[in-house]
Design an enzyme around this catalytic site. Structure first.
Site, short mmCIF file in Angstrom:
data_model
loop_
_atom_site.label_atom_id
_atom_site.label_comp_id
_atom_site.label_asym_id
_atom_site.label_seq_id
_atom_site.Cartn_x
_atom_site.Cartn_y
_atom_site.Cartn_z
N GLN A 107 2.96 9.95 1.67
CA GLN A 107 4.25 9.28 1.59
C GLN A 107 5.05 9.69 0.36
OE1 GLN A 107 2.45 5.17 2.31
NE2 GLN A 107 4.46 4.98 3.24
N CYS A 129 6.24 -0.65 6.50
CA CYS A 129 5.81 0.61 5.91
C CYS A 129 6.95 1.10 5.02
CB CYS A 129 5.51 1.63 7.00
SG CYS A 129 4.99 3.23 6.37
N LEU A 130 6.62 1.52 3.81
CA LEU A 130 7.67 2.00 2.90
C LEU A 130 8.36 3.24 3.44
CD1 LEU A 130 5.91 1.44 -0.56
CD2 LEU A 130 7.70 0.04 0.50
N HIS A 134 -2.13 7.10 7.56
CA HIS A 134 -1.18 8.03 6.92
C HIS A 134 -1.86 9.37 6.60
CE1 HIS A 134 2.58 5.88 6.35
NE2 HIS A 134 1.98 4.82 5.85
N GLY A 189 0.83 -1.19 0.00
CA GLY A 189 0.00 0.00 0.00
C GLY A 189 0.87 1.24 0.00
N HIS A 191 -3.96 0.95 8.13
CA HIS A 191 -2.60 1.49 8.06
C HIS A 191 -2.54 2.68 7.09
CE1 HIS A 191 1.96 0.86 7.73
NE2 HIS A 191 1.69 1.70 6.76
N GLU A 192 -3.09 2.49 5.88
CA GLU A 192 -3.01 3.55 4.87
C GLU A 192 -3.86 4.75 5.27
OE1 GLU A 192 -0.64 3.32 2.88
OE2 GLU A 192 -0.32 1.17 3.19
NI NI Z 1 2.89 2.96 5.60
#
Ligand code: NI
Length: 180
Positions: A52, A102-103, A148, A47, A144-145
């Site tokens: 991000q 997480c990226l 953000h 995701g 999670h997304e």
């Molecule tokens: Ni993330």
């Protein structure tokens, strides 16, 4: 399509609340979505949320890969899904620890409490409103997304910091525990 630069934890954009997308069908939003999907795939993520990639808008993309799906009806494999201006509502009180990466926090993983089931609504890339119910990995990645978009990273949700580590070390420990 372009591969976008991913902000890492510590960059102020990741702590900010994002703004709603005014026109989900606008050409610049379509371009952003295409670039976000390319960036997510290039980085090997499940995701990616707009903040991000340094865009303060309420929009994320994700997929449920076959190997992540539990096979349950509300956690089936899904191709890339686009969610614009989401709202996420827990279905019930039950929470579970889910392993997440997480990226924006490369190389680390942690067990994070998430609602087991959620209902979420949003607008897709064609401007159509939708509502879905999700469990399992699907429910976890959506929470999670969506976090953000409110400036929340997964460590801010954690309750047990002994379940936080480098992906490489955790994989090694798991292999040892299996006797490999
Ligand atoms: Ni993330």
């Amino acid at each position: 399509m372009a591969i976008l630069k991913i902000a890492r934890m510590g960059h102020p954009i990741l702590w900010q609340r994002a703004d709603p997308v005014d026109d989900p069908a606008a050409p610049e939003i379509r371009r952003l979505i295409a670039d976000m999907i390319a960036t997510m795939d290039d980085a090997g993520g499940a995701g990616l949320a707009a903040p991000q990639v340094h865009v303060r808008l309420r929009l994320f993309v994700f997929r449920v890969a076959a190997e992540r799906s539990s096979g349950a009806e509300d956690d089936q494999p899904m191709p890339v899904s686009v969610v614009i201006n989401p709202t996420v509502t827990p279905l019930g009180e039950e929470q579970r620890l889910r392993w997440e990466g997480c990226l924006s926090i490369p190389g680390l993983r942690a067990a994070v409490p998430r609602y087991a089931r959620v209902r979420y609504a949003g607008i897709d890339e064609e401007g159509r409103a939708f509502t879905r119910e999700a469990g399992g990995f699907h429910a976890g990645v959506v929470q999670h997304e969506n976090d953000h978009l409110d400036g929340i990273l997964y460590p801010m949700r954690m309750t047990d910091f002994s379940l936080f580590g480098f992906t490489e070390e955790l994989a090694r420990a798991e292999a040892q525990a299996r006797g490999a």
